[in-house]
Every structure is written in structure tokens, then in C-alpha cells.
Design a protein around this motif. Structure first.
Motif, short mmCIF file in Angstrom:
data_model
loop_
_atom_site.label_atom_id
_atom_site.label_comp_id
_atom_site.label_asym_id
_atom_site.label_seq_id
_atom_site.Cartn_x
_atom_site.Cartn_y
_atom_site.Cartn_z
N ASN A 27 0.85 -1.20 0.00
CA ASN A 27 0.00 0.00 0.00
C ASN A 27 0.88 1.24 0.00
O ASN A 27 0.84 2.03 -0.92
CB ASN A 27 -0.95 -0.01 1.20
N GLU A 28 1.69 1.38 1.04
CA GLU A 28 2.60 2.54 1.04
C GLU A 28 3.80 2.26 1.94
O GLU A 28 3.80 1.33 2.73
CB GLU A 28 1.88 3.82 1.45
N ILE A 29 4.80 3.13 1.79
CA ILE A 29 5.99 3.01 2.63
C ILE A 29 6.14 4.30 3.44
O ILE A 29 5.73 5.37 3.00
CB ILE A 29 7.27 2.73 1.80
N ALA A 30 6.71 4.16 4.62
CA ALA A 30 6.98 5.32 5.47
C ALA A 30 8.46 5.27 5.83
O ALA A 30 8.91 4.31 6.46
CB ALA A 30 6.13 5.25 6.73
N PRO A 31 9.25 6.28 5.41
CA PRO A 31 10.70 6.21 5.61
C PRO A 31 11.09 6.66 7.01
O PRO A 31 11.82 7.62 7.21
CB PRO A 31 11.22 7.20 4.55
N ARG A 32 10.59 5.92 7.99
CA ARG A 32 10.74 6.33 9.40
C ARG A 32 10.20 5.20 10.27
O ARG A 32 9.64 4.24 9.76
CB ARG A 32 9.92 7.60 9.66
N VAL A 33 10.36 5.39 11.58
CA VAL A 33 9.68 4.48 12.51
C VAL A 33 8.18 4.65 12.30
O VAL A 33 7.71 5.68 11.83
CB VAL A 33 10.09 4.78 13.97
N HIS A 34 7.42 3.61 12.66
CA HIS A 34 6.02 3.53 12.20
C HIS A 34 5.10 3.09 13.33
O HIS A 34 5.48 2.25 14.14
CB HIS A 34 5.97 2.51 11.05
N ASN A 35 3.90 3.63 13.34
CA ASN A 35 2.92 3.30 14.37
C ASN A 35 2.68 1.78 14.48
O ASN A 35 2.51 1.26 15.58
CB ASN A 35 1.60 4.04 14.05
N THR A 36 2.72 1.07 13.36
CA THR A 36 2.48 -0.38 13.43
C THR A 36 3.70 -1.14 13.96
O THR A 36 3.65 -2.36 14.08
CB THR A 36 2.09 -0.97 12.06
N GLY A 37 4.77 -0.40 14.30
CA GLY A 37 5.94 -1.03 14.91
C GLY A 37 6.04 -0.76 16.40
O GLY A 37 7.03 -1.16 17.04
N HIS A 38 5.02 -0.10 16.98
CA HIS A 38 5.11 0.21 18.41
C HIS A 38 5.11 -1.05 19.28
O HIS A 38 5.59 -1.05 20.41
CB HIS A 38 3.96 1.13 18.84
N TRP A 39 4.55 -2.15 18.75
CA TRP A 39 4.53 -3.40 19.50
C TRP A 39 5.94 -3.87 19.83
O TRP A 39 6.15 -4.57 20.82
CB TRP A 39 3.78 -4.48 18.71
N THR A 40 6.93 -3.48 19.01
CA THR A 40 8.30 -3.96 19.23
C THR A 40 8.88 -3.44 20.55
O THR A 40 9.84 -4.00 21.07
CB THR A 40 9.25 -3.56 18.07
N MET A 41 8.29 -2.36 21.10
CA MET A 41 8.80 -1.81 22.37
C MET A 41 8.71 -2.84 23.50
O MET A 41 9.52 -2.80 24.42
CB MET A 41 8.02 -0.55 22.76
N ASP A 42 7.69 -3.70 23.42
CA ASP A 42 7.54 -4.71 24.47
C ASP A 42 7.58 -6.13 23.92
O ASP A 42 7.50 -7.08 24.68
CB ASP A 42 6.22 -4.45 25.23
N GLY A 43 7.72 -6.26 22.59
CA GLY A 43 7.71 -7.59 21.98
C GLY A 43 9.05 -8.03 21.44
O GLY A 43 9.18 -9.16 20.96
N TRP A 90 25.87 1.81 14.07
CA TRP A 90 26.08 0.70 15.01
C TRP A 90 25.57 -0.59 14.36
O TRP A 90 24.79 -0.54 13.41
CB TRP A 90 25.29 0.95 16.31
N PRO A 91 25.96 -1.75 14.90
CA PRO A 91 25.37 -3.00 14.38
C PRO A 91 23.86 -3.01 14.64
O PRO A 91 23.41 -2.48 15.67
CB PRO A 91 26.04 -4.10 15.21
N LEU A 92 23.10 -3.61 13.72
CA LEU A 92 21.66 -3.73 13.95
C LEU A 92 21.43 -4.76 15.05
O LEU A 92 22.22 -5.69 15.23
CB LEU A 92 20.96 -4.16 12.66
N GLY A 93 20.32 -4.59 15.78
CA GLY A 93 20.01 -5.50 16.88
C GLY A 93 19.07 -6.61 16.45
O GLY A 93 18.54 -6.57 15.33
N PRO A 94 18.83 -7.59 17.34
CA PRO A 94 17.94 -8.70 17.00
C PRO A 94 16.49 -8.23 16.83
O PRO A 94 16.06 -7.27 17.46
CB PRO A 94 18.06 -9.63 18.21
N THR A 95 15.77 -8.91 15.93
CA THR A 95 14.40 -8.47 15.60
C THR A 95 13.34 -9.54 15.88
O THR A 95 12.18 -9.33 15.59
CB THR A 95 14.32 -8.11 14.11
N HIS A 96 13.75 -10.69 16.41
CA HIS A 96 12.74 -11.74 16.62
C HIS A 96 11.84 -11.37 17.80
O HIS A 96 12.25 -10.61 18.70
CB HIS A 96 13.41 -13.10 16.85
N ALA A 97 10.62 -11.92 17.78
CA ALA A 97 9.66 -11.62 18.86
C ALA A 97 10.03 -12.39 20.12
O ALA A 97 10.40 -13.56 20.04
CB ALA A 97 8.26 -11.97 18.42
#
Ligand code: AMP
Length: 359
Positions: free
Chosen positions: A269-285, A301-308
Motif C-alpha cells: 500500500n505505502e511506505i513510510a521512511p521512518r519508525v512507524h505506528n504499526t511497529g510500536h509493538w516492538t517496544m515490548d515484543g 552501530w550494528p543492527l540489533g535482534p528483531t525476533h519476537a
């Protein structure tokens, strides 16, 4: 040239001081950085958690000079940063990440869909129109019903009109202000999903599990992550994200909104070149959330782990829903994130909660 990786104690500039800037500033401070915010609002949500705030329009040359003097590099929390501001920072010699191509593509829906298709990311059929006559022809090209969207500056469903028949296109065009638009074929999607991904300075990439998103009146209400989906769909989403990141030579976190069609095929649908509202779950997930990930990426810096590490239901708190903070704070499974906005206008994003369950 900025020395990378950027050392703790350095200052990072952020264009925009809303909730995304605020959460970026908090994450950056955990890594030992200071933040300077540029925002026209004299009291922006991010200003109160940052070392400095410069209250000025984004394209104010003196403010940009002050930002450049204070910061080793600059990033942004919204995609409608004036191109002139980024050019001015580049002229002064301060790097802006993500770079100007990402902004150019994301600021114009026609450029965006053209870029996506050229990079192997499928979208709905679309056509552009600069006049009422072209709008009628564009509906005939993509088929009715079609969704008319202003090419620039639409967000949260604003600047959009459904057109049921080609004959109605001229009225919709006038209602949207007679500005350049695109017409999109209606996507008969089964679900809306999104993928948050990051690309580092060295070209390394990291993608988070997908989120399933529910909107009301064009505004995100709720995300559930990780979304349940087939391994094939996950692979397709990751491939799409990688093509976009590579095609933009991107540095930072990006949000990619997807339509899941019947049978599981994904359209962007679209891209947002920034942090995104649908990524707020990652703060606790996730161990490293999208905000820290973005700071890591732009700082080299090195990228961090992204698994839930948990399942999360994220609920946006719109308007006076934020008054429920006492109740949310009393729920043991709920993490409360409030943005410090002074006034709860209807529909305004005041905060969010993450309801966390074991995987
Ligand atoms: P956007 O501003 O492009 O993200 O659109 C806001 C919302 O409108 C999306 O999250 C979808 O729910 C809906 N939408 C956008 N484009 C289409 C489309 N081509 N067909 C059907 N629904 C759409």
C-alpha cells in the motif's frame, strides 16, 4: 564527514518533535546520545525528553544552521520534511539519514508506486491525474470504484475520496482541492499487514515479524504481532522489504504497509521512511525495538535482534481514551506508553498500550 560508528556522548538531530521523535529520543538516550529537536511547535512532545529543542519552521535557514552546529547527524520522524531543509543541511555538510531519495519517493504517491513497481514490489493498479478530465480518464483506466488520493501530504486517511463511477471523478477532484492526485484500484484485501525493517550503513538488513493492523476512519486502532501467516507470505514480505531498502540505498528503519489478498499474495500500500505506528509493538515484543534500531542504523552501530520475545496487542489511545491510563496501569499484562501531549483533541494519538502475552 561524521565519524562512524557515532560514539556515545554525540548529539543526533531529529526533524520533528511528535511522539515518534519522543520515542526515538528516549531510545537514543539509552544508548548515551543527546538529542536536539527541530520543530515549529514551541513545546513539542519530544522536546521535553531531549537535551535541546529549536522552535522554528523546518526550512528556516538559521535554525538549520543551529541544528547542524549542534548535531553530528540528522534524522527525521515524518516524511513531509521539506526537500529544501534536507538540501540545506547537506550544503552545510551534515548528513541526513535516511537520505533524500527515500523522502522524494515517500512524499509523492505516484513516485512511490512507480518506484515500488520498478523494484519488483507489486501494488494495485494506479494512474495519476492533474486535471478533472484526467481524473475521469484515470478512473476509466484503473476501473471503478477507485480511491482518489492527493499525491502529496495525505496521512491517516486524509486527502482521500472513493469514486464509484468515472462520472463522479471531477467532483471528487474538486473536493480534494484541485491538486494533483492518483487514482488507485480498490484492493479487495483480506487483511492489512505491515513489516518494519532496517538497513545499516554496511548494507546489513534486519526485519521484524509482521503485524496485522486494524484501521478505523483511516487511523490505526490496533496491531497484533507477530501476525499469523504462512512461511511463504513471510518470505514474500521480507523479499519486498529487502528490495525497497536496497532500491533506496536506505539507512534506518522503514515501515511498509501491505494488503494481504485472497490466496495470500501481498501488495504494497505505502511506505513510510521512518519508525512507524504499526511497529510500536516492538517496544515490548522485541529485545531491540524499532526506535533503538533506527538510532543504531543511522549511528552506524550494528543492527540489533528483531525476533519476537512476546505476542503483543497494541492499542492506540486516541483523544480522551488516554484518560483510561489508571485502568491500563492497573493491568499487569499492559505496558503504558504516553506521549505527554497537552491537549486530547478527538482522534489525536495521545499514547498507546501494549498488551503482552507469552509467545
Ligand atoms: P493510506 O493513507 O494510503 O495508508 O490509506 C489509508 C487506508 O485506506 C489504508 O490503511 C486502507 O485501509 C485504505 N486503503 C488505502 N488504499 C486502498 C485501496 N487502493 N483499496 C482499498 N483500501 C485502501
Amino acid at each position: 564527514m561524521t565519524d562512524l560508528p557515532l560514539a556515545p556522548g554525540s548529539t543526533i538531530g531529529i526533524l520533528g518533535g511528535g511522539q515518534l521523535g519522543r520515542m526515538l529520543a528516549v531510545a537514543a538516550s539509552r544508548l548515551g546520545f543527546d538529542i536536539v529537536i527541530l520543530d515549529p511547535d514551541p513545546d513539542p512532545p519530544a522536546g521535553r525528553v531531549s537535551a535541546h529543542a529549536i522552535p522554528a519552521p523546518y526550512d528556516d535557514p538559521r535554525a538549520l544552521e543551529a541544528l547542524a552546529a549542534a548535531a553530528s547527524l540528522v534524522t527525521y520522524e515524518f516524511e513531509n520534511v521539506p526537500a529544501g531543509a534536507v538540501a540545506k543541511l547537506a550544503e552545510i555538510g551534515v548528513e541526513v539519514a535516511p537520505g533524500p531519495l527515500a523522502l522524494k519517493v515517500a512524499q509523492d504517491r505516484w513516485e512511490e508506486k512507480t518506484f515500488l513497481n520498478a523494484n519488483g514490489a507489486a501494488t494495485v493498479a494506479f494512474a495519476k491525474a492533474d486535471t478533472a478530465e484526467e481524473a475521469v480518464a484515470a478512473v476509466e483506466t484503473v476501473g471503478a470504484p477507485a480511491l482518489m488520493k492527493t499525491r502529496r501530504e495525505g496521512y491517516d486517511g486524509k486527502g482521500q475520496r472513493w469514486v464509484e463511477h468515472a462520472a463522479e471523478a471531477d467532483r471528487a477532484f474538486a473536493e480534494l482541492g484541485g491538486v494533483p492526485v492518483i487514482l488507485e484500484a480498490a484492493a479487495a484485501f483480506e487483511r492489512e499487514l505491515s513489516i518494519i525493517a532496517a538497513r545499516g550503513r554496511d548494507g546489513s538488513m534486519a526485519v521484524y515479524p509482521l503485524a496485522e493492523n486494524h484501521h478505523e476512519n483511516g487511523i490505526l486502532r490496533r496491531s497484533i504481532a507477530p501476525a499469523r501467516l504462512s512461511p511463504q507470505a513471510r518470505e514474500q514480505a521480507e523479499r519486498i522489504a529487502a528490495r525497497i531498502l536496497t532500491g533506496l540505498d536506505y539507512v534506518g528503519v522503514i515501515g511498509v504497509e501491505l494488503f494481504e489478498m485472497a490466496g495470500g499474495n501481498l501488495l504494497v500500500n505505502e511506505i513510510a521512511p521512518r519508525v512507524h505506528n504499526t511497529g510500536h509493538w516492538t517496544m515490548d515484543g522485541c529485545a531491540v525495538d524499532q526506535f533503538e534500531q533506527h538510532i543504531r542504523a543511522v549511528a552506524g552501530w550494528p543492527l540489533g535482534p528483531t525476533h519476537a520475545i512476546a505476542r503483543v496487542e497494541m492499542l492506540n489511545l486516541l483523544g480522551d481514551e488516554v484518560d483510561g491510563w489508571r485502568r491500563f496501569a492497573g493491568e499487569p499484562e499492559t505496558r503504558v506508553h504516553l506521549y505527554g501531549k497537552r491537549e486530547a483533541k478527538p482522534g489525536r494519538k495521545m499514547g498507546h498500550v501494549n498488551r503482552v502475552k507469552a509467545l
